[in-house]
Design a protein around this motif. Structure first.
Motif, PDB file in Angstrom:
ATOM      1  N   SER A  91       0.821  -1.088   0.016  1.00  0.00           N
ATOM      2  CA  SER A  91      -0.032   0.168   0.111  1.00  0.00           C
ATOM      3  C   SER A  91       1.053   1.200  -0.018  1.00  0.00           C
ATOM      4  CB  SER A  91      -1.064   0.050   1.281  1.00  0.00           C
ATOM      5  OG  SER A  91      -1.748  -1.073   1.151  1.00  0.00           O
ATOM      6  N   SER A  92       0.281   2.456   0.094  1.00  0.00           N
ATOM      7  CA  SER A  92       1.080   3.597  -0.182  1.00  0.00           C
ATOM      8  C   SER A  92       1.959   3.864   1.179  1.00  0.00           C
ATOM      9  CB  SER A  92       0.196   4.908  -0.359  1.00  0.00           C
ATOM     10  OG  SER A  92      -0.771   4.980   0.864  1.00  0.00           O
ATOM     11  N   LEU A 158       5.442   1.941   0.255  1.00  0.00           N
ATOM     12  CA  LEU A 158       6.420   2.298  -0.798  1.00  0.00           C
ATOM     13  C   LEU A 158       7.690   2.274  -0.511  1.00  0.00           C
ATOM     14  CD1 LEU A 158       4.079   4.730  -2.640  1.00  0.00           C
ATOM     15  CD2 LEU A 158       4.602   2.599  -3.441  1.00  0.00           C
ATOM     16  N   LEU A 172      -1.001  -4.532  -5.276  1.00  0.00           N
ATOM     17  CA  LEU A 172      -0.839  -3.102  -5.216  1.00  0.00           C
ATOM     18  C   LEU A 172      -2.039  -2.431  -4.847  1.00  0.00           C
ATOM     19  CD1 LEU A 172       1.826  -4.116  -7.088  1.00  0.00           C
ATOM     20  CD2 LEU A 172       2.167  -1.612  -7.490  1.00  0.00           C
ATOM     21  N   VAL A 175      -1.522   2.317  -4.256  1.00  0.00           N
ATOM     22  CA  VAL A 175      -0.311   2.986  -3.873  1.00  0.00           C
ATOM     23  C   VAL A 175      -0.112   4.566  -4.512  1.00  0.00           C
ATOM     24  CG1 VAL A 175       0.959   0.723  -4.045  1.00  0.00           C
ATOM     25  CG2 VAL A 175       0.484   1.935  -6.325  1.00  0.00           C
ATOM     26  N   VAL A 190       7.435   6.542  -6.665  1.00  0.00           N
ATOM     27  CA  VAL A 190       6.548   5.582  -6.865  1.00  0.00           C
ATOM     28  C   VAL A 190       6.474   4.505  -7.833  1.00  0.00           C
ATOM     29  CG1 VAL A 190       3.882   5.004  -7.270  1.00  0.00           C
ATOM     30  CG2 VAL A 190       4.211   6.781  -5.884  1.00  0.00           C
ATOM     31  N   TYR A 194       7.708   0.433  -7.849  1.00  0.00           N
ATOM     32  CA  TYR A 194       7.096  -0.599  -8.537  1.00  0.00           C
ATOM     33  C   TYR A 194       8.281  -1.343  -9.226  1.00  0.00           C
ATOM     34  CZ  TYR A 194       4.521  -2.792 -12.253  1.00  0.00           C
ATOM     35  OH  TYR A 194       3.832  -3.883 -13.034  1.00  0.00           O
TER      36      TYR A 194
END
Length: 336
Positions: A91-92, A158, A172, A175, A190, A194
């Motif tokens: 998650s973020s 992240l 994800l 995010v 970000v 990834y």
């Protein structure tokens, strides 16, 4: 540790168990009968689980349409079907991922779940292989038979270090958020995170991405533009196909509150309401001091970049507070 005895299920219970393992919607209804699903949620479930579904799926929905809950149910369901899976949940922030793991843990330890899958989790928490707020390992015998080292589910934000992990499924979940969507620098961070996924994913790993659009140059734009090339025996590219299957919807079809709502307002048997109508949407709109944030959270956004393009320059940074026309950020009112 002595081998745990398998619990014999009644014939009727066994039939329900098998049906739940073959049907995500039935699994949700069985483990959480009070969860109210609308047509959009059922449509997402069918899309996710179709026989021809891609390994990489990107779901983009407005806020408050149950996408995070649905993907958490999906994680529990997939792990139930195959206890040897290793799932990375990003998650973020770490705290949001931990919150989602708590939801999944509650499913796996519920009395109803234990009734149908008693071999998955030790009832005594002290006897469980691994059970922390950040990662868990199920106690099913198949994990030991396969000598699985990595956790069944491990969470990350992240900024978390995921090097050294191995996953069969990468999730994800939201995010891209307001805090990282509007500056080129944070968008690139970000995207860089990834890019690390390929180093921890196993061969043929699956990626499930769920989120809400905030900016036309966000990570989701890159994912939509990713392609997989196939080659002939001479090494020439003969075909390029999108890596991700994408499902994207706006909150309603007209873009002004007068159209058909993606999740029309509906009432549960106990009188509690869910979903949207024009009045609910207007109330939400009134609570946004910056109306552009509201538009981003409820409409679709045209993708304007692809991964083949170079990284953004700071001069291209778009701050929503400086925009006077919604078309400046490519927002589409169409329901995709």
């Amino acid at each position: 540790m002595p081998k745990r005895k398998r619990t014999k299920l009644s014939e009727e219970r066994e039939l329900r168990r098998k049906r739940a393992e073959g049907d995500l919607e039935y699994f949700i209804n069985l483990t959480h009968p009070r969860r109210l699903l609308g047509n959009i949620q059922r449509d997402v479930i069918r899309w996710w689980t179709a026989s021809n579904a891609k390994e990489h799926q990107l779901l983009l929905l407005p806020r408050d349409h149950m996408k995070s809950a649905l993907v958490a149910y999906r994680v529990a369901w997939e792990l139930t079907k195959d206890p040897t899976l290793k799932i990375l949940y990003i998650s973020s922030t770490s705290s949001l991922a931990i919150k989602q793991l708590k939801f999944i843990k509650d499913i796996l330890t519920s009395d109803t779940y234990r009734l149908y899958w008693p071999d998955m989790i030790e009832k005594d928490e002290g006897k469980r292989e691994k059970w922390t707020e950040r990662e868990i390992s199920v106690d099913h015998p198949k994990r030991k038979e396969e000598s699985i080292r990595d956790p069944s589910i491990f969470t990350a934000g992240l900024t978390s270090n995921i090097v050294g992990m191995h996953c069969d499924i990468a999730v994800l979940d939201d995010v891209v958020v307001r805090n990282n969507a509007y500056l080129a620098e944070t968008r690139e961070k970000v995207k860089d995170q990834y890019s690390l996924l390929s180093s921890v994913e196993t061969v043929n790993a699956r990626e499930w991405v769920v989120g809400t659009r905030y900016h036309p140059l966000d990570l989701y734009s890159d994912l939509i533009g990713m392609e997989v090339e196939t080659y002939d025996e001479l090494g020439n590219v003969i075909l390029s196909v999108p890596l991700f299957d994408v499902k994207e919807h706006a909150v309603e079809s007209a873009g002004d509150g007068t159209g058909e709502f993606l999740w029309p307002k509906q009432k549960r048997s106990d009188g509690k309401w869910f979903g949207f109508d024009a009045e609910i949407l207007a109330k939400k709109r009134s609570q946004y001091t910056n109306k552009l944030y509201f538009r981003h959270n409820t409409t679709t956004i045209r993708t304007t970049s692809t991964p083949r393009q170079s990284k953004e320059k700071s001069s291209n940074t778009t701050n929503p507070t400086t925009l006077t026309n919604v078309t400046d950020v490519g927002i589409s009112k169409e329901n995709v």
